[in-house]
Design a protein around this motif. Structure first.
Motif, PDB file in Angstrom:
ATOM      1  N   VAL A  19      -0.767   4.228  -5.227  1.00 56.21           N
ATOM      2  CA  VAL A  19      -2.325   4.014  -4.865  1.00 56.21           C
ATOM      3  C   VAL A  19      -2.492   4.582  -3.304  1.00 56.21           C
ATOM      4  O   VAL A  19      -3.521   4.843  -2.942  1.00 56.21           O
ATOM      5  CB  VAL A  19      -3.154   3.047  -5.230  1.00 56.21           C
ATOM      6  N   SER A  20      -1.317   4.455  -2.650  1.00 57.63           N
ATOM      7  CA  SER A  20      -1.316   4.810  -1.108  1.00 57.63           C
ATOM      8  C   SER A  20      -0.819   6.115  -0.795  1.00 57.63           C
ATOM      9  O   SER A  20      -1.454   6.761   0.104  1.00 57.63           O
ATOM     10  CB  SER A  20      -0.807   3.625  -0.417  1.00 57.63           C
ATOM     11  N   GLY A  21       0.003   6.811  -1.597  1.00 54.27           N
ATOM     12  CA  GLY A  21       0.662   7.943  -1.161  1.00 54.27           C
ATOM     13  C   GLY A  21       1.970   7.672  -0.173  1.00 54.27           C
ATOM     14  O   GLY A  21       2.183   8.842   0.325  1.00 54.27           O
ATOM     15  N   ALA A  22       2.170   6.596   0.221  1.00 55.34           N
ATOM     16  CA  ALA A  22       3.223   6.241   1.147  1.00 55.34           C
ATOM     17  C   ALA A  22       4.373   5.513   0.767  1.00 55.34           C
ATOM     18  O   ALA A  22       4.240   4.968  -0.478  1.00 55.34           O
ATOM     19  CB  ALA A  22       2.402   5.505   2.277  1.00 55.34           C
ATOM     20  N   LEU A  23       5.321   5.571   1.379  1.00 51.64           N
ATOM     21  CA  LEU A  23       6.507   4.919   0.956  1.00 51.64           C
ATOM     22  C   LEU A  23       6.644   3.194   1.599  1.00 51.64           C
ATOM     23  O   LEU A  23       5.638   3.120   2.627  1.00 51.64           O
ATOM     24  CB  LEU A  23       7.811   5.673   1.623  1.00 51.64           C
ATOM     25  N   PRO A  24       7.529   2.483   0.889  1.00 52.69           N
ATOM     26  CA  PRO A  24       7.516   1.248   1.681  1.00 52.69           C
ATOM     27  C   PRO A  24       7.810   1.127   3.002  1.00 52.69           C
ATOM     28  O   PRO A  24       7.100   0.070   3.397  1.00 52.69           O
ATOM     29  CB  PRO A  24       8.589   0.431   0.669  1.00 52.69           C
ATOM     30  N   LEU A  25       8.582   1.972   3.576  1.00 49.79           N
ATOM     31  CA  LEU A  25       8.696   1.918   5.010  1.00 49.79           C
ATOM     32  C   LEU A  25       7.300   2.056   5.752  1.00 49.79           C
ATOM     33  O   LEU A  25       7.442   1.496   6.823  1.00 49.79           O
ATOM     34  CB  LEU A  25       9.904   2.985   5.469  1.00 49.79           C
ATOM     35  N   HIS A  26       6.536   2.821   5.283  1.00 50.51           N
ATOM     36  CA  HIS A  26       4.996   2.718   5.907  1.00 50.51           C
ATOM     37  C   HIS A  26       4.250   1.738   5.616  1.00 50.51           C
ATOM     38  O   HIS A  26       3.551   1.263   6.141  1.00 50.51           O
ATOM     39  CB  HIS A  26       4.674   4.291   5.346  1.00 50.51           C
ATOM     40  N   HIS A  27       4.130   1.412   4.052  1.00 52.64           N
ATOM     41  CA  HIS A  27       3.009   0.576   3.714  1.00 52.64           C
ATOM     42  C   HIS A  27       3.564  -0.756   3.684  1.00 52.64           C
ATOM     43  O   HIS A  27       2.682  -1.689   3.854  1.00 52.64           O
ATOM     44  CB  HIS A  27       2.475   0.617   2.214  1.00 52.64           C
ATOM     45  N   GLY A  28       4.711  -1.169   3.935  1.00 48.78           N
ATOM     46  CA  GLY A  28       5.339  -2.562   4.117  1.00 48.78           C
ATOM     47  C   GLY A  28       5.501  -3.382   2.732  1.00 48.78           C
ATOM     48  O   GLY A  28       6.294  -4.500   2.968  1.00 48.78           O
ATOM     49  N   VAL A  29       5.286  -3.143   1.793  1.00 49.87           N
ATOM     50  CA  VAL A  29       5.241  -3.691   0.380  1.00 49.87           C
ATOM     51  C   VAL A  29       6.298  -3.301  -0.186  1.00 49.87           C
ATOM     52  O   VAL A  29       6.840  -2.393  -0.742  1.00 49.87           O
ATOM     53  CB  VAL A  29       4.111  -3.443  -0.553  1.00 49.87           C
ATOM     54  N   THR A  30       7.415  -4.371   0.160  1.00 43.44           N
ATOM     55  CA  THR A  30       8.998  -4.142  -0.166  1.00 43.44           C
ATOM     56  C   THR A  30       9.518  -4.456  -1.652  1.00 43.44           C
ATOM     57  O   THR A  30      10.516  -4.299  -2.176  1.00 43.44           O
ATOM     58  CB  THR A  30       9.811  -4.674   1.084  1.00 43.44           C
ATOM     59  N   ASP A  31       8.672  -5.934  -1.882  1.00 43.96           N
ATOM     60  CA  ASP A  31       9.453  -6.135  -3.384  1.00 43.96           C
ATOM     61  C   ASP A  31       8.192  -7.097  -3.869  1.00 43.96           C
ATOM     62  O   ASP A  31       6.924  -7.217  -3.259  1.00 43.96           O
ATOM     63  CB  ASP A  31      10.610  -7.092  -3.085  1.00 43.96           C
ATOM     64  N   ASN A  32       8.511  -7.705  -5.031  1.00 42.65           N
ATOM     65  CA  ASN A  32       7.506  -8.596  -5.852  1.00 42.65           C
ATOM     66  C   ASN A  32       7.367  -9.917  -5.046  1.00 42.65           C
ATOM     67  O   ASN A  32       6.611 -10.750  -5.525  1.00 42.65           O
ATOM     68  CB  ASN A  32       8.071  -8.852  -7.179  1.00 42.65           C
ATOM     69  N   ASP A  33       8.167 -10.143  -4.127  1.00 40.34           N
ATOM     70  CA  ASP A  33       7.915 -11.453  -3.387  1.00 40.34           C
ATOM     71  C   ASP A  33       6.835 -11.288  -2.183  1.00 40.34           C
ATOM     72  O   ASP A  33       6.707 -12.123  -1.496  1.00 40.34           O
ATOM     73  CB  ASP A  33       9.339 -12.037  -3.008  1.00 40.34           C
ATOM     74  N   TRP A  34       6.618  -9.779  -1.983  1.00 41.42           N
ATOM     75  CA  TRP A  34       5.609  -9.563  -0.982  1.00 41.42           C
ATOM     76  C   TRP A  34       4.312 -10.339  -0.956  1.00 41.42           C
ATOM     77  O   TRP A  34       3.656 -10.393  -2.034  1.00 41.42           O
ATOM     78  CB  TRP A  34       5.375  -8.266  -0.934  1.00 41.42           C
ATOM     79  N   GLN A  35       3.881 -11.118   0.271  1.00 39.03           N
ATOM     80  CA  GLN A  35       2.633 -11.444   0.286  1.00 39.03           C
ATOM     81  C   GLN A  35       1.879 -11.059   1.552  1.00 39.03           C
ATOM     82  O   GLN A  35       2.577 -10.853   2.541  1.00 39.03           O
ATOM     83  CB  GLN A  35       2.587 -13.186   0.148  1.00 39.03           C
ATOM     84  N   ARG A  36       0.669 -11.260   1.684  1.00 35.28           N
ATOM     85  CA  ARG A  36       0.117 -10.842   3.025  1.00 35.28           C
ATOM     86  C   ARG A  36       0.507 -11.720   4.118  1.00 35.28           C
ATOM     87  O   ARG A  36       0.465 -11.412   5.195  1.00 35.28           O
ATOM     88  CB  ARG A  36      -1.521 -11.028   2.788  1.00 35.28           C
ATOM     89  N   ASP A  37       0.790 -13.001   3.986  1.00 36.01           N
ATOM     90  CA  ASP A  37       1.603 -13.774   4.915  1.00 36.01           C
ATOM     91  C   ASP A  37       3.094 -13.887   4.864  1.00 36.01           C
ATOM     92  O   ASP A  37       3.845 -14.565   5.591  1.00 36.01           O
ATOM     93  CB  ASP A  37       0.841 -15.107   4.945  1.00 36.01           C
ATOM     94  N   ASN A  38       3.805 -12.966   4.288  1.00 35.31           N
ATOM     95  CA  ASN A  38       5.282 -12.977   4.096  1.00 35.31           C
ATOM     96  C   ASN A  38       5.671 -11.531   4.312  1.00 35.31           C
ATOM     97  O   ASN A  38       6.122 -10.746   3.162  1.00 35.31           O
ATOM     98  CB  ASN A  38       5.681 -13.600   2.750  1.00 35.31           C
TER      99      ASN A  38
END
Length: 527
Positions: free
Chosen positions: A77-96
């Motif tokens: 939904v962003s059109g970007a890669l994890p290196l750009h959008h920063g969501v790297t795994d299922n443990d990702w949280q806004r404060d992690n």
């Protein structure tokens, strides 16, 4: 001079034609978690088959690594890669956050297509319906006009489609989870997994029928895709089954019967939605508009699915009836049992196959003079009087997240013999935190260079003639690592170290050499 001017005009005209992006009044994006390309091809999907015949399809869309949900939904939904959008795994949280997003919206999250529609087309309406409530942590949902989450799959889909026909939003995003749940619980080649895809296919069929009945097909583009696929009971690895997803297009301007050959990227979804709605993505995004869905067909190329083989493989103690099926009108199946590649001249499947000895079933579907991707199933039938030749030692209560030093483990909790380097005969499907050491001798009849592969969940190492050939250690989902070695004719010592951490377990040894595809090492090769 006139020739130069004419050439320049032709060049400019061609450039303008290429720059014209199709537009649609409405875009519907339906994403089904873990509905891999191979799952769609092998399940019964009359509605998706209709979309493919009357629209465009890619069965070679790549998702991002690792092949898990969070980073792939975000890339979609962003059109970007994890290196750009920063969501790297299922443990990702806004404060992690491990990787800071290179762009930020109002909440400091990488912007999605929802943000771009709201910013560039403030009059447009955006609806988001998703079953997995955890998806919402990655998006700024305040920019959407309607958000519904947490409903079961079919209920959610029907609520979303009712809202679409009632309110006519410019963009509708629908995401459901059940294929993923079935894949984890029963396996991505199980009847339950395929049935889930078939069940969701029926609801998509209801949507298509309403689009046609209400005359909205001419101003709407429907895109059906997935975040990733699956292998056995898991995903996260790099196998084709995990990394490859479908992307199906139907509606305004889509070329009927178009098979898209170039590999697509999951990031292309957002770029295509944006292009259809007249919305641009920022430079940091890598997604491209899938123009191939709207260009003329490439000759007579048609969609031919991978056939389904049932059972999908395994070790059996009595003769097995094997059935083959191809989910495409007018398709016939060609197969081999001797390890050779199947083709139009191979045996035609007409009735279930009764196998009473080990065989590698290889099959393709052929349609309109073209053959599709190959399916394989290794069926190993062991006679009752056959003695298992693989020795094992088993230790319980192993709580580390890597392989132990087996030399220091002491006396095992149990020992025995099994037919193959596998967990299937150990009765440990409901256990966690254990280690196993397997050993046997492998008979090689023809000298040559052999490639070995080990699939394991969690870690494993393969030793041949005392040399470590493959290191697949660590706590991870099912993943295959390869290694190659020159072997002479005769017997060779094979040893595998394995440990299970938690949630899911698998071990399988495969091999290949010139003229022989990668396949499970059959029990009759061990002595």
């Amino acid at each position: 001079m006139n020739r130069i001017i004419l050439s320049l005009l032709v060049f400019l005209a061609a450039g303008c034609a290429r720059s014209e992006t199709p537009r649609a009044a409405h875009v519907i994006l339906v994403g089904c978690d873990a509905m891999g390309a191979y799952g769609v091809q092998r399940a019964e999907t009359p509605a998706l088959n209709y979309l493919i015949e009357h629209g465009a399809v890619s069965m070679n869309t790549r998702c991002v690594r690792p092949t898990s949900s969070s980073q792939n939904w975000m890339s979609m939904v962003s059109g970007a890669l994890p290196l750009h959008h920063g969501v790297t795994d299922n443990d990702w949280q806004r404060d992690n956050i491990t990787i800071e997003p290179c762009l930020g919206n109002r909440l400091g999250l990488f912007p999605t297509i929802f943000d771009h529609i709201r910013e560039q087309r403030p009059e447009a309406s955006v609806y988001a319906f998703f079953e997995w409530t955890g998806q919402g942590r990655m998006y700024d949902l305040s920019v959407a006009d309607s958000v519904v989450t947490g409903l079961p799959d079919e209920q959610l889909m029907r609520a979303a489609f009712d809202a679409f026909f009632n309110d006519k939003p410019d963009f509708l995003f629908v995401s459901v989870n059940e294929p993923d749940h079935a894949g984890h619980a029963y396996g991505h080649e199980s009847e339950e997994y395929y049935h889930t895809i078939t069940r969701l296919d029926a609801v998509i069929g209801e949507l298509v029928a309403r689009l046609d009945a209400e005359g909205m097909t001419d101003n709407t583009v429907l895109i059906v895709t997935a975040d990733h696929g699956g292998l056995d009971n898991a995903h996260g690895g790099d196998s084709a089954f995990e990394r490859t997803t479908p992307m199906i297009f139907y509606g305004r301007g889509v070329t009927p019967g178009k098979v898209i050959e170039p590999a697509l990227l999951i990031c292309d979804v957002a770029a295509t939605v944006g292009g259809l709605l007249g919305v641009e993505l920022p430079r940091e995004c890598v997604g491209k508009f899938v123009a191939e869905a709207f260009t003329p067909r490439d000759g007579d190329r048609c969609y031919v699915p991978m056939p389904r083989i049932a059972p999908a493989g395994g070790l059996f103690r009595e003769p097995v009836e094997v059935t083959l099926a191809a989910d495409a009108e007018g398709a016939e199946i060609r197969y081999t049992l001797d390890g050779t590649a199947p083709g139009p001249a191979s045996a035609r499947y007409e009735a279930p196959l009764r196998l009473d000895a080990p065989a590698l079933v290889r099959a393709v579907a052929c349609r309109r003079g073209q053959c599709g991707p190959e399916a394989q199933a290794s069926i190993r039938v062991a006679p009752e009087d056959r003695t298992p030749r693989v020795h094992y030692k088993y230790w319980k209560d192993m709580t580390a997240q890597s392989l132990p030093d087996f030399r220091t483990l002491g006396r095992p909790d149990r020992t025995g013999r099994v037919f193959e380097f596998s967990l299937d005969e150990l009765g440990v499907e409901h256990e966690d935190h254990f280690a196993v050491e397997f050993a046997s001798r492998l008979r090689i009849d023809r000298a040559g260079r052999y490639t070995f592969g080990v699939i394991s969940d969690d870690g494993s190492r393969v030793w041949i003639d005392g040399r470590m050939l493959i290191d697949n250690d660590g706590s991870h989902t099912a993943d295959m690592k390869l290694g190659a070695i020159d072997l002479g004719a005769g017997l060779h010592d094979v040893r595998i170290e394995y440990f299970d951490d938690y949630m899911g377990q698998r071990l399988e040894l495969r091999y290949a050499t010139e003229g022989m595809p990668l396949q499970p090492v059959p029990f009759d090769r061990f002595e």
